[in-house]
Every structure is written in structure tokens, then in C-alpha cells.
Design a protein around this motif. Structure first.
Motif, PDB file in Angstrom:
ATOM      1  N   UNK A 168     -23.051 -12.956 -64.997  1.00  0.00           N
ATOM      2  CA  UNK A 168     -24.341 -12.141 -64.681  1.00  0.00           C
ATOM      3  C   UNK A 168     -25.384 -12.273 -65.955  1.00  0.00           C
ATOM      4  N   UNK A 169     -24.891 -12.115 -67.094  1.00  0.00           N
ATOM      5  CA  UNK A 169     -25.666 -12.236 -68.446  1.00  0.00           C
ATOM      6  C   UNK A 169     -26.399 -13.625 -68.293  1.00  0.00           C
ATOM      7  N   UNK A 170     -25.920 -14.691 -68.094  1.00  0.00           N
ATOM      8  CA  UNK A 170     -26.332 -15.943 -68.148  1.00  0.00           C
ATOM      9  C   UNK A 170     -27.478 -15.990 -66.847  1.00  0.00           C
ATOM     10  N   UNK A 171     -26.935 -15.545 -65.622  1.00  0.00           N
ATOM     11  CA  UNK A 171     -27.949 -15.565 -64.543  1.00  0.00           C
ATOM     12  C   UNK A 171     -29.274 -14.525 -64.998  1.00  0.00           C
ATOM     13  N   UNK A 172     -29.089 -13.404 -65.281  1.00  0.00           N
ATOM     14  CA  UNK A 172     -30.209 -12.559 -65.614  1.00  0.00           C
ATOM     15  C   UNK A 172     -30.856 -13.111 -66.792  1.00  0.00           C
ATOM     16  N   UNK A 173     -30.635 -13.881 -67.756  1.00  0.00           N
ATOM     17  CA  UNK A 173     -31.465 -14.704 -68.719  1.00  0.00           C
ATOM     18  C   UNK A 173     -32.120 -15.712 -68.147  1.00  0.00           C
ATOM     19  N   UNK A 174     -31.504 -16.646 -67.504  1.00  0.00           N
ATOM     20  CA  UNK A 174     -32.122 -17.863 -66.941  1.00  0.00           C
ATOM     21  C   UNK A 174     -33.049 -17.357 -65.850  1.00  0.00           C
ATOM     22  N   UNK A 175     -32.762 -16.460 -65.075  1.00  0.00           N
ATOM     23  CA  UNK A 175     -33.793 -16.365 -63.991  1.00  0.00           C
ATOM     24  C   UNK A 175     -34.828 -15.149 -64.294  1.00  0.00           C
ATOM     25  N   UNK A 176     -34.637 -14.566 -65.356  1.00  0.00           N
ATOM     26  CA  UNK A 176     -35.469 -13.671 -65.520  1.00  0.00           C
ATOM     27  C   UNK A 176     -35.503 -12.384 -64.665  1.00  0.00           C
ATOM     28  N   UNK A 177     -34.084 -11.887 -64.443  1.00  0.00           N
ATOM     29  CA  UNK A 177     -34.053 -10.713 -63.467  1.00  0.00           C
ATOM     30  C   UNK A 177     -34.279  -9.323 -64.204  1.00  0.00           C
ATOM     31  N   UNK A 178     -35.111  -8.636 -63.716  1.00  0.00           N
ATOM     32  CA  UNK A 178     -35.069  -7.279 -64.184  1.00  0.00           C
ATOM     33  C   UNK A 178     -33.670  -6.362 -63.939  1.00  0.00           C
ATOM     34  N   UNK A 179     -33.657  -5.259 -64.389  1.00  0.00           N
ATOM     35  CA  UNK A 179     -32.268  -4.402 -64.465  1.00  0.00           C
ATOM     36  C   UNK A 179     -32.150  -4.340 -62.941  1.00  0.00           C
ATOM     37  N   UNK A 180     -33.342  -3.908 -62.093  1.00  0.00           N
ATOM     38  CA  UNK A 180     -32.956  -3.508 -60.830  1.00  0.00           C
ATOM     39  C   UNK A 180     -32.684  -4.998 -59.916  1.00  0.00           C
ATOM     40  N   UNK A 181     -33.119  -6.032 -60.210  1.00  0.00           N
ATOM     41  CA  UNK A 181     -32.491  -7.133 -59.866  1.00  0.00           C
ATOM     42  C   UNK A 181     -31.247  -7.701 -60.029  1.00  0.00           C
ATOM     43  N   UNK A 182     -30.868  -7.406 -61.176  1.00  0.00           N
ATOM     44  CA  UNK A 182     -29.380  -7.478 -61.726  1.00  0.00           C
ATOM     45  C   UNK A 182     -28.566  -6.622 -60.923  1.00  0.00           C
ATOM     46  N   UNK A 183     -28.816  -5.329 -60.674  1.00  0.00           N
ATOM     47  CA  UNK A 183     -28.192  -4.543 -60.004  1.00  0.00           C
ATOM     48  C   UNK A 183     -27.897  -5.009 -58.558  1.00  0.00           C
ATOM     49  N   UNK A 184     -28.809  -5.326 -57.852  1.00  0.00           N
ATOM     50  CA  UNK A 184     -28.819  -5.996 -56.616  1.00  0.00           C
ATOM     51  C   UNK A 184     -27.862  -7.078 -56.331  1.00  0.00           C
ATOM     52  N   UNK A 185     -28.083  -8.059 -57.357  1.00  0.00           N
ATOM     53  CA  UNK A 185     -27.227  -9.392 -57.292  1.00  0.00           C
ATOM     54  C   UNK A 185     -25.772  -8.835 -57.290  1.00  0.00           C
ATOM     55  N   UNK A 186     -25.536  -7.951 -58.510  1.00  0.00           N
ATOM     56  CA  UNK A 186     -23.948  -7.462 -58.640  1.00  0.00           C
ATOM     57  C   UNK A 186     -23.622  -6.647 -57.515  1.00  0.00           C
ATOM     58  N   UNK A 187     -24.316  -6.073 -56.844  1.00  0.00           N
ATOM     59  CA  UNK A 187     -23.849  -5.118 -55.497  1.00  0.00           C
ATOM     60  C   UNK A 187     -23.854  -6.265 -54.530  1.00  0.00           C
ATOM     61  N   UNK A 188     -24.423  -7.182 -54.313  1.00  0.00           N
ATOM     62  CA  UNK A 188     -24.317  -7.947 -53.287  1.00  0.00           C
ATOM     63  C   UNK A 188     -23.171  -8.937 -53.437  1.00  0.00           C
ATOM     64  N   UNK A 189     -22.472  -8.667 -54.676  1.00  0.00           N
ATOM     65  CA  UNK A 189     -21.293  -9.481 -54.603  1.00  0.00           C
ATOM     66  C   UNK A 189     -21.623 -11.011 -55.066  1.00  0.00           C
ATOM     67  N   UNK A 190     -22.629 -11.345 -55.664  1.00  0.00           N
ATOM     68  CA  UNK A 190     -23.060 -12.882 -55.954  1.00  0.00           C
ATOM     69  C   UNK A 190     -21.911 -13.702 -56.365  1.00  0.00           C
ATOM     70  N   UNK A 191     -21.424 -12.842 -57.781  1.00  0.00           N
ATOM     71  CA  UNK A 191     -20.203 -13.886 -58.330  1.00  0.00           C
ATOM     72  C   UNK A 191     -19.340 -14.127 -57.284  1.00  0.00           C
TER      73      UNK A 191
END
Length: 367
Positions: free
Chosen positions: A155-178
């Protein structure tokens, strides 16, 4: 005039982004250094839980009195944890393109903060430590709550490379992306997710199971048509592109082509610039049938023969359905078909269930 205005606008926007990044980075580096000093002080004295609690409470009281908010006991605990988690990180594990080394202000700050009086520190080492941190402090606080090191790294790598905001980071985590990506890969692929993030090198790398479309706002208990689903996706196209993943560009809705004097319509047409191929999506809200797969095969064949360029990769077809039957898909499609059936759901998945599935899968493939 318009050209000059555009150049100046871009310059101002870039400068403002740089200032925001510089402020965020200095805060992160400051908290890292505070955490380091707390840990080193603890290691130089009595290592007891009671001692640590008392130390942080005293520090919090003194720092808050002098500098105001931001130094609660809980925040100091975060800083201590932050240092312990990241102190031994190897800079080699992060791709060079993800390392913002341009912020000399932050590097100068770190050099000063790490240098004892009368001594100096190499600029290269300063930049190395600075380059390890690419997100805001709020994002790191969220990441520290992820217990699994591989998942946290992803999630750290993806948040960096995709420019995720904290809100989008939480959404991707809650959606079980990994977990959703990991379940579609082999053991080696899961390790690469943790070390390098999501790499798109082949059509299979584009796929997830399931696709999570909770942002569409379609109530599960209310009947909706395929047209309603398609319209909701178009209305929330930016969110849908994020859910699809990296490199997707939208081309058309209800793309018409004519063959043997008969008209056909592809629900959604995308292009993936990383794979350089078309990606066709057909939406199904009812039971998936072999006819749906055959129809998609015809769509893909048409694009491969009459639309794609010679230097582009073969077209990928995805039938996005409410419920698929693996046995039906397997018996209908040839093994080398570039056609995939994937389920979608209109609510966030149960992360614990996804984790259990991933754990079971790991045991099956040998840990």
C-alpha cells in the motif's frame, strides 16, 4: 498571451505542490528523528514498560506546553513506532522513480537534525534517508496500523506511485485490493506485490476478483438494469478507472461495429497504455451463460482483426458479471483465450474473509 498564461499557471501550481510536499516531508522526517531519540534514550536507560510510559507522558506535557498541539502521548507513541518500523529499511527495495530527491530543503533539514555538534554528515546518506519517505504523516499513521509487513509495503508503494490521498488509500485498503490481487497470482507474484507493488506486464496482471463497485451507489435490494449499471459507471468514471487499475484510458460506451450487415455494440471500451492493448468490458447482471462468453470472443476477434494496430498486443475481453461459474467458463473458452469472466459486487468486501482465503491459498501453494 494564452501560452504565457498556461506556462505561468503550471509554474505556480508546481511550486505550490512542491511547498506542500516539502512541508509534509519535513514533518515526517521530524517525527522520525523524534522517534529515534526516544528509542535511543530508552535503550540507554532501563528498558521497562513503566519507564517508557512515564517518559512519553513527561515529554508530552513539556512539548505541548512549549509548542502546542501535536505532541500528545499517543502521537509520541506513533513517532516511536514509526522509527522502529522504518529504521532498517533498505533503500534498494524502492524503485528510483518513486524517490523524490529534489527537495533540498528537507535534505538540509535532515542533515542538520542528524548531525551532532561539531561533526558533519554525508549528503548522500541524508538523501537516502529522505528518499525513504514519500507520503504524508497521516498516511504513515494509517499504514502503521497494517500488521502484515508485505501488505503494508504494497500500500505504501501504490500510494506513492499512484498519488493516492489518505482517503483513497483507506478506500483501497478497505476494498481489500492487496488480497484481491494476491488471490489472482502465484506465490512469486504475491512476493512481488509486497516488494514492487502492482506491475502490469501481461493481461492477467490487470485482473481482480471481485471488482468492488460500492462507489456506484446502486442499492443491492433494488432492481437495476444493465443500462443502469453502465450509466452509473459512466457517471463515476474516475472511480471506475481507479478500480480497474493502472494504465487504463476510456475510449467509448456502446461502441458500435458492423459485420455482415449486422450491428453489434460493446458496452465499454478501454485502452491500456502499459500493455498497449484494447480492453473490452461487457456487463451482465443476470446469470452468466456460455453465449455471453461466445459474444465476447466475437468482439475480441473483431477488434484484433480490424481495429488494433500490428504493433499492439491482442485485445483483452472481460465479462463483468454478478455471478460466474468457473466450470462453465473453463469448458466454454479455450485455454489460451484472452477472455475473462470476473464478478463484481456493490459493497465493500469482508477483509477478514479475504485474509482467510489468502491464508488458505498460501497453505495450498506451500506457505
Amino acid at each position: 498571451m494564452n501560452g504565457l498564461l498556461g506556462e505561468i499557471r503550471d509554474l505556480i501550481q508546481s511550486a505550490r505542490r512542491a511547498v506542500v510536499h516539502s512541508v509534509d516531508l519535513i514533518q515526517v522526517l521530524t517525527n522520525f528523528e523524534i522517534g529515534r531519540r526516544i528509542v535511543e534514550h530508552e535503550q540507554g536507560g532501563e528498558i521497562r514498560a513503566e519507564y517508557g510510559k512515564a517518559l512519553l507522558k513527561e515529554l508530552s506535557t513539556a512539548l505541548t506546553a512549549e509548542f502546542g498541539s501535536g505532541f500528545s502521548k499517543r502521537n509520541l507513541e506513533y513517532m516511536r513506532q514509526f522509527y522502529l518500523l522504518y529504521q532498517n529499511r533498505s533503500i534498494a527495495r524502492t524503485a528510483p522513480a518513486q524517490l523524490p530527491l529534489k527537495d533540498q530543503t528537507a535534505c538540509d533539514f535532515l542533515q542538520k537534525s542528524q548531525t551532532p555538534p561539531g561533526k558533519s554528515i554525508a549528503t548522500k546518506n541524508t538523501q537516502t534517508v529522505s528518499a525513504q519517505f514519500t507520503l504524508s504523516w497521516s498516511s504513515y499513521i494509517f499504514l502503521m496500523g497494517i500488521k502484515d509487513a508485505g501488505e503494508r509495503s504494497f500500500y505504501e508503494i501504490e500510494a506513492t506511485s499512484q498519488g493516492w490521498s489518505l482517503r483513497e488509500l483507506k478506500r483501497q485498503f478497505n476494498s481489500g485490493l492487496y488480497e484481491r490481487l494476491a488471490l489472482s497470482r502465484d506465490k512469486r507474484g504475491v512476493k512481488k506485490l509486497a516488494a514492487e507493488g502492482q506491475l502490469v506486464a501481461r493481461p492477467e496482471d490487470l485482473l481482480k476478483e471481485p471488482y468492488v463497485l460500492e462507489f456506484l451507489g446502486l442499492d443491492e435490494k433494488v432492481k437495476y438494469s444493465e443500462f443502469d449499471l453502465e450509466s452509473a459507471i459512466i457517471d463515476k468514471l474516475e472511480h471506475f478507472l481507479l478500480e480497474l487499475g493502472k494504465g487504463f484510458l476510456f475510449e467509448a460506451r456502446q461502441k458500435r461495429f458492423t459485420f455482415d450487415e449486422e450491428h453489434f455494440f460493446v458496452d465499454l471500451v478501454f485502452y491500456n497504455r502499459l500493455l498497449r492493448c484494447y480492453v473490452l468490458i461487457d456487463l451482465k447482471i443476470g446469470k452468466l451463460g456460455h453465449g455471453d462468453l461466445g459474444q465476447m470472443q466475437m468482439y475480441v476477434n473483431y477488434f484484433d482483426r480490424f481495429v488494433k494496430l500490428e504493433d499492439e498486443l491482442p485485445t483483452v475481453g472481460i465479462v463483468l458479471c454478478k455471478k460466474k461459474h468457473d466450470a462453465l467458463v473453463e469448458i466454454t473458452l479455450p485455454k489460451d483465450a484472452n477472455i475473462h469472466a470476473r464478478e463484481y459486487q456493490l459493497y465493500l468486501p469482508d477483509k477478514e474473509l479475504l485474509r482467510r482465503k489468502l491464508a488458505e491459498w498460501s497453505e495450498e501453494v506451500g506457505g
